[in-house]
Structures are given as C-alpha cells and as structure tokens.
Design an enzyme around this catalytic site. Structure first.
Site, PDB file in Angstrom:
ATOM      1  N   LYS A 116      -6.086  -7.162  -0.005  1.00  0.00           N
ATOM      2  CA  LYS A 116      -5.534  -5.656  -0.267  1.00  0.00           C
ATOM      3  C   LYS A 116      -5.424  -5.366  -1.796  1.00  0.00           C
ATOM      4  CE  LYS A 116      -5.333  -4.640   4.281  1.00  0.00           C
ATOM      5  NZ  LYS A 116      -6.241  -3.701   4.553  1.00  0.00           N
ATOM      6  N   GLU A 200       3.898  -3.254  -5.966  1.00  0.00           N
ATOM      7  CA  GLU A 200       3.604  -1.975  -6.488  1.00  0.00           C
ATOM      8  C   GLU A 200       5.140  -1.304  -6.365  1.00  0.00           C
ATOM      9  OE1 GLU A 200      -0.212  -0.721  -3.393  1.00  0.00           O
ATOM     10  OE2 GLU A 200       1.916  -0.101  -2.855  1.00  0.00           O
ATOM     11  N   HIS A 235       6.981   0.111  11.585  1.00  0.00           N
ATOM     12  CA  HIS A 235       5.418  -0.216  11.295  1.00  0.00           C
ATOM     13  C   HIS A 235       4.895   0.114  12.376  1.00  0.00           C
ATOM     14  CE1 HIS A 235       6.558  -1.074   7.092  1.00  0.00           C
ATOM     15  NE2 HIS A 235       7.403  -2.238   7.444  1.00  0.00           N
ATOM     16  N   ARG A 292     -11.885  -0.575  10.752  1.00  0.00           N
ATOM     17  CA  ARG A 292     -12.176  -0.607  12.120  1.00  0.00           C
ATOM     18  C   ARG A 292     -11.997   0.995  12.837  1.00  0.00           C
ATOM     19  NH1 ARG A 292      -6.867  -1.813  11.070  1.00  0.00           N
ATOM     20  NH2 ARG A 292      -5.599  -0.467  12.086  1.00  0.00           N
TER      21      ARG A 292
HETATM   22  C1  MV4 Z   1       4.571   1.532   0.644  1.00  0.00           C
HETATM   23  C2  MV4 Z   1       5.754   2.257   0.721  1.00  0.00           C
HETATM   24  C3  MV4 Z   1       6.531   2.755  -0.212  1.00  0.00           C
HETATM   25  N1  MV4 Z   1       5.845   2.529  -1.319  1.00  0.00           N
HETATM   26  N2  MV4 Z   1       4.106   1.214  -0.371  1.00  0.00           N
HETATM   27  C4  MV4 Z   1       3.709   0.448   5.356  1.00  0.00           C
HETATM   28  C5  MV4 Z   1       2.698   0.390   6.142  1.00  0.00           C
HETATM   29  C6  MV4 Z   1       1.446  -0.175   5.037  1.00  0.00           C
HETATM   30  N3  MV4 Z   1       0.379   0.556   5.425  1.00  0.00           N
HETATM   31  C7  MV4 Z   1       2.176   0.450   3.775  1.00  0.00           C
HETATM   32  N4  MV4 Z   1       3.203   0.879   4.078  1.00  0.00           N
HETATM   33  C8  MV4 Z   1       4.185   1.363   2.977  1.00  0.00           C
HETATM   34  N5  MV4 Z   1       3.982   0.989   1.925  1.00  0.00           N
HETATM   35  C9  MV4 Z   1       4.543   1.838  -1.484  1.00  0.00           C
HETATM   36  N6  MV4 Z   1       4.278   1.353  -2.768  1.00  0.00           N
HETATM   37  C10 MV4 Z   1       6.129   2.706   2.082  1.00  0.00           C
HETATM   38  C11 MV4 Z   1       5.259   2.459   3.100  1.00  0.00           C
HETATM   39  C12 MV4 Z   1       5.888   2.568   4.647  1.00  0.00           C
HETATM   40  C13 MV4 Z   1       6.960   1.994   5.081  1.00  0.00           C
HETATM   41  C14 MV4 Z   1       7.737   1.194   4.374  1.00  0.00           C
HETATM   42  C15 MV4 Z   1       8.966   0.948   4.926  1.00  0.00           C
HETATM   43  C16 MV4 Z   1       9.476   1.252   6.136  1.00  0.00           C
HETATM   44  C17 MV4 Z   1       8.637   2.247   6.770  1.00  0.00           C
HETATM   45  C18 MV4 Z   1       7.416   2.625   6.291  1.00  0.00           C
HETATM   46  C19 MV4 Z   1       6.492   3.423   7.222  1.00  0.00           C
HETATM   47  C20 MV4 Z   1       5.522   3.772   6.732  1.00  0.00           C
HETATM   48  C21 MV4 Z   1       4.973   3.485   5.320  1.00  0.00           C
END
Ligand code: MV4
Length: 459
Positions: A116, A200, A235, A292
């Site tokens: 990633k 990040e 998630h 995918r």
């Molecule tokens: C983040 C974020 C906020 N800031 N990155 C969650 C799944 C993955 N694909 C990336 N995700 C996130 N990345 C930064 N820099 C928020 C999420 C996020 C999330 C984080 C905490 C709780 C629930 C979430 C739901 C969707 C995305």
C-alpha cells in the site's frame, strides 16, 4: 480461447460467475469445501471438485489443490472472485506459469498495488493526489514519531500489507503514538506476516468513494463512475450506491480522470477499483487500489447497464473493451444492501444455522444475488453475508423507496439477519439526504432505539 473456467470461490460470487459463463457459452468448474456441497454454485456449475475441509486455509486458500483441480479438469482460466486468493500475487504467478489465464491483472500489478505504501508512491508520481504522509514504510519508532509530528496530528498508522481497514490505528498526539504504533505492528505481523507500516494524516469524517475501472490488454482504460461506500461498520460495507449523492458532474469528471491515471500508472489490466477519501470541501485523495472484482460491483452494473464479469472474461481472453468512455453514463441510480446472518441486537454477532424458510424480494427494479435457499445451512466457517439486495431506478428516491419495499418482502426464518437494521437506515432522514460519511453507522447506532433492530413478532 477460453472454453472452461475454474471458479476459485464460493457463495454468491461463485454463482454470479457461473451465470456470466452460462451466457457466454463457457463451461464452468466449481471447486468447493466439504461445507459447501449443497451450495447453489456447486449445483449449477457444469462440473465440481471437492478441494478439502470447511476451514478456508484447508480449501479455498489452498492454491496447490485448486491448481491440481484446474489441471485435472483441463480448464483454460481461473476466476478468483473476491477475498480468498483474489489478490494473492503468488497464486496469479502460479497460474501464469501453468499457462492458465488468471482472470485479473498481471501478478506484478497485484504485488505492486498490494504494497500500500508503494501504491501511494506509484500513483502520486503520476499526478494523482494522495493524503499527506510518510514517503514509503517507516519501521523505526523514533523516525515514525518524527514523521507523525511533521505530518501533524491526528495521524493514521496503516499496514503496508493491509488494506480494507485491518491493522489500522489512529494516534491523536505524540503521547499515544508509540503505543498505537506498536499495536499496529503486532496486528500487522499477526494478520499479514509483515509488520511494515506507513503513516498518513487522519482525515475526520470523510466520504469513502471508489471508482470502477476497466482496462483491456491493448491499452484502453475507462472508468465506470463511482460507488459511495461511506456506510460501513467496522470496515465492513453495509450499503453502497451509485452515483454518489455527494458528487457533481465536475467532481466526478476530475476523480474519474485521476482514477484512470492511477490505473495507467499501475499498468492495469482487467477490472479494478481506485479508492478515494473525499472531504467536505470536495478535496479527494487516493487511498488504495483493489485489484479484483468487488462485492459491490453489481451497483455499477445496474447504474451503467454493463456486465462487469463478462467484461472481465472478455478482457482476459484478449478482446478489446466493448465500450469507450463516451458510451458510459450512470443512467440509473442503484443501491445495494448487504444482507448478513448476524444479530444487530447482540452486537452483530454472526448467526449461522439452517434457513427453514426463505423468500427473497422481487419485482420491478430489484436484483438479488445470493447462493442461499430454504433448507440451506449458513456455515460458521465463512463470511456472514448471505445475500446482496440491489434496487435501481431513474432517481435516488425511486431506488430508496424500492429498497424499503423490497426489504419488507424478505422472509428469512431460522437465523437472525440485519434486515430490520438496514431498513431503519434506509428510512433515516440523514441517510436519505445523502449526508452519510464514514462515521455514519456509529452515529446512527448511538441514537437509534435498540428495538428497531429486533425481529418484529409475526402479526
Ligand atoms: C483513512 C481514513 C482517514 N484518514 N485514511 C478504512 C478502510 C481503508 N481502505 C482506509 N480507511 C480509512 N483510511 C486516512 N488518512 C479513514 C478510513 C476509514 C475509516 C476509518 C476509521 C473508521 C471507519 C472508517 C471507514 C471508512 C474509511
């Protein structure tokens, strides 16, 4: 020429692939675990081979057994579906060296995008905006703290080998950073066998919006618009829709162009997804690429009218894309609810067991993708999703009203499900107004009355 495909998956996606193959006149080989003998995909495939006991690591994750089945049945290609081996670069490589077509991108692309931190670097170099963060992995704790301070708190610590939210930690200040960093490392080591981390800036309450990509082997790459996946719990996505109620034409255009740039930078072939976070002002940032087909692909299929599984198979067999960018539009609004065997009143604990009575919704503008039926036993060994309900129509309101109507038609007895929970979300004014961000489910659960999620007693 692809004449026969091995489907290296189970459940609704295995059935979805059988259906696409049937329409293309391609023979199918199902592989299944001992727990899935009665599953619909096994019954509807042309041939079936049992590859081991119920636990995934003794069956659906066994590349050796799947490749033996492929040789034995003389298949031309393998469709990996989602989960299991779908993003395993080594498996794709093994298929390549056995001269079996892996229906997906090149193994090298899977490897590159599966790392990633390297994915961030690759797309950023191509001019796609990324969230401010570390340049590559940070393994030393002291360096990591300095990096976090430079980025500015709050920060999010993510696993290089992760994705989809596993192994993520948020640190709000320097005092808690070391603890979060260590537990992220332990979790990543345990889950992926790789404790590498990157950092990040943490965005508060973003929207999670992803773009569907299709790319053929001849250099043609298009996007099929977005899916808004902001409604997630731990998630796990619960509801997805296309188009996003948040994007206007201009933002969709700019994000779509960025998504194509990201795919081109990865030398991408086949169907893929570019995930973005979008803030309240409409700033968007790449977070990761999924190499995918995704669970929620049906939303894009109903919004655009394009069969993504057929496109995947045609791309893998060397055909050119059947569509160019100007042929694509989100001409319908489509929405999906994931129906799961779980109990929302008890913290969403899984509810496996035998379904004694099953009736699924139908009618105009309704699509049900499911491998279950009355008498089917939901196994505790796999994901609890038993059904994807998609409704679609000319407008978001039509699709939402139709979703509520369709959800109300479900008859599922013998196991608990989240049907009443998703019905409550569909009725919720904040969701209806298109205001949901990634914090939505948590906020909704905090204010919603508990009785709402309980099964209604039969009138
Ligand atoms: C983040 C974020 C906020 N800031 N990155 C969650 C799944 C993955 N694909 C990336 N995700 C996130 N990345 C930064 N820099 C928020 C999420 C996020 C999330 C984080 C905490 C709780 C629930 C979430 C739901 C969707 C995305």
């Amino acid at each position: 020429m692809i004449r026969k495909i091995l489907i290296a998956n189970r459940g609704e996606i295995a059935l979805r692939i059988v259906r696409a193959c049937r329409e293309l006149g391609i023979r199918t080989l199902a592989v299944y675990s001992e727990a899935d003998e009665q599953s619909l995909h096994v019954q509807l495939a042309d041939e079936a081979i049992c590859i081991g006991p119920a636990p995934s690591n003794e069956s659906y994750l066994r590349a050796d057994r799947i490749l033996s089945a492929a040789e034995l049945a003389d298949v031309d290609a393998i469709h990996p579906g989602y989960g299991f081996l779908s993003e395993n670069a080594e498996f794709a490589e093994q298929c390549e060296s056995c001269d079996i077509t892996f229906i997906g991108p090149k193994s090298e692309t899977i490897r590159q995008m599966g790392h990633k931190a390297r994915a961030r670097e690759t797309v950023s170099k191509a001019g796609v905006p990324i969230i401010p963060g570390s340049d590559g992995p940070v393994d030393d704790e002291k360096v990591a703290i300095k990096t976090a301070q430079k980025i500015g708190f709050p920060v999010i610590i993510k696993a290089v080998a992760g994705g989809g939210g596993r192994g993520m930690r948020i640190a709000h200040n320097a005092a808690t950073f070391a603890k979060e960093f260590q537990s992220a490392r332990l979790e990543a080591e345990k889950a992926f066998g790789d404790g590498s981390l990157y950092i990040e800036k943490y965005l508060e309450n973003p929207r999670h919006i992803e773009f569907q990509i299709l790319a053929d082997q001849h250099g043609n790459t298009i996007h099929l618009g977005e899916r808004d996946c902001s409604v997630q719990r731990r998630h796990q996505k619960v509801i997805e829709e296309s188009p996003s109620p948040f994007l206007d034409k201009s933002l969709r255009n700019r994000m779509g162009k960025a998504a194509i740039k990201a795919a081109l930078a990865a030398d991408y072939v086949n169907a893929g997804t570019i995930e973005f976070l979008v803030d309240a002002k409409g700033n968007f940032y790449f977070i990761e690429m999924n190499t995918r087909i995704q669970v929620e692909h049906g939303v894009t299929e109903e919004a655009t009218g394009i069969d993504l599984i057929k496109e995947q198979i045609q791309i893998a067999s060397g055909s050119r894309l059947s569509y160019s960018q100007k042929d694509i539009s989100l001409s319908k609004h489509a929405i999906e609810c994931r129906i799961c065997a779980e109990n929302p009143a008890k913290g969403f604990i899984p509810s496996p067991g035998t379904i004694d009575l099953y009736y699924a919704p139908g009618g105009h503008g309704v699509r049900v993708d499911s491998h279950v039926y009355g008498g089917y036993t939901v196994s505790p060994h796999y994901d609890s999703m038993i059904c994807k309900l998609i409704t679609y129509g000319r407008t978001r309101k039509i699709a939402l009203d139709r979703m509520y109507r369709a959800l109300s038609e479900y008859l599922i007895r013998g196991i608990d499900t989240n049907v009443e929970f998703v019905k409550a979300v569909i009725l919720d004014p904040a969701f209806r107004q298109g205001e949901a961000t990634t914090s939505y489910v948590e906020e909704f659960l905090a204010r919603a009355p508990k009785e709402l999620f309980e099964k209604k007693p039969k009138e």
